[in-house]
Design an enzyme around this catalytic site. Structure first.
Site, short mmCIF file in Angstrom:
data_model
loop_
_atom_site.label_atom_id
_atom_site.label_comp_id
_atom_site.label_asym_id
_atom_site.label_seq_id
_atom_site.Cartn_x
_atom_site.Cartn_y
_atom_site.Cartn_z
CG MET A 22 -1.85 -1.18 1.19
SD MET A 22 -3.18 -1.05 2.38
CE MET A 22 -4.12 0.29 1.70
CD GLU A 93 -7.47 -1.47 -4.88
OE1 GLU A 93 -6.85 -2.43 -4.37
OE2 GLU A 93 -7.43 -0.32 -4.43
CB CYS A 149 9.77 1.82 6.27
SG CYS A 149 9.46 1.27 7.97
CB CYS A 181 11.36 -1.98 5.81
SG CYS A 181 11.84 -1.97 7.54
ZN ZN Z 1 11.42 0.10 8.53
#
Ligand code: ZN
Length: 194
Positions: A22, A93, A149, A181
């Site tokens: 996402m 999707e 991340c 991550c």
């Molecule tokens: Zn991370």
């Protein structure tokens, strides 16, 4: 950046897959490719599963509100009936479609259609999502996108779900999911279990 393969005048189809976690920009990339095709006067049809009603019902809308008109459908085989007289088929999707989708894409490509699929490769539990593994196997061109991340700033490959729901199809945005991550994803899971 993905550059469209050169295609000679005789119509040859192929399959492109755009995958990732996402917030990795999959839908933006799908829209970019489809808009380029539209500008070149190619006939484009876009489909998405009926299940995704987060935003406007008939538009493929990415998180940054860039949008393109699309047709919501219940089953993958409807694409074969609806995609007549087209050069390019876009599918967003893809992870929410039924198991028929890979065969449908294969048939479209054999008819000379360029098929561009965008979808989540992994669900919130880190497992391959829906028929994405099959699509990645039959795809001619694969693009794996990464988010950043939210914990450490490295490249993110996982979609971490905040809270405790274990429904596989929980749609949402930044309040429900985070891009993480691998290391921060598993650290988060361990913290949830405590
Ligand atoms: Zn991370």
């Amino acid at each position: 950046m993905f550059i469209e393969p050169y295609s000679s005048s005789d119509k040859k189809g192929w399959i492109e897959v755009i995958c990732g976690s996402m917030f990795s920009g999959k839908t933006e990339e799908l829209i970019r490719r489809l808009k380029r095709a539209t500008i070149a006067n190619q006939r484009v049809e876009i489909f998405k599963p009926m299940i995704d009603k987060r935003y406007h019902a008939e538009n493929v809308v990415s998180h940054n509100a860039n949008s393109i008109p699309s047709t919501p459908i219940e089953s993958a085989t409807s694409i074969l009936l609806l995609a007549t007289d087209v050069d390019v088929v876009g599918i967003d999707e893809a992870q929410f479609f039924d198991v028929e989708l890979p065969e449908v894409c294969e048939q479209l490509a054999r008819k000379g259609i360029r098929v561009i699929i965008a979808g989540l490769d992994k669900d919130f539990s880190g497992k391959p999502f829906g028929c994405l593994p099959q699509l990645l196997a039959i795809g001619d061109y694969i693009t794996k996108l990464h988010a950043i991340c939210v914990v450490c700033g490295d490249l993110a490959t996982h979609s971490f779900r905040k809270g405790s729901s274990d429904n596989k199809i929980l749609l949402g945005e930044k309040d429900t999911y985070e891009a993480r991550c691998r290391a921060c994803y598993y650290k988060g899971l361990a913290e949830k279990k405590r």
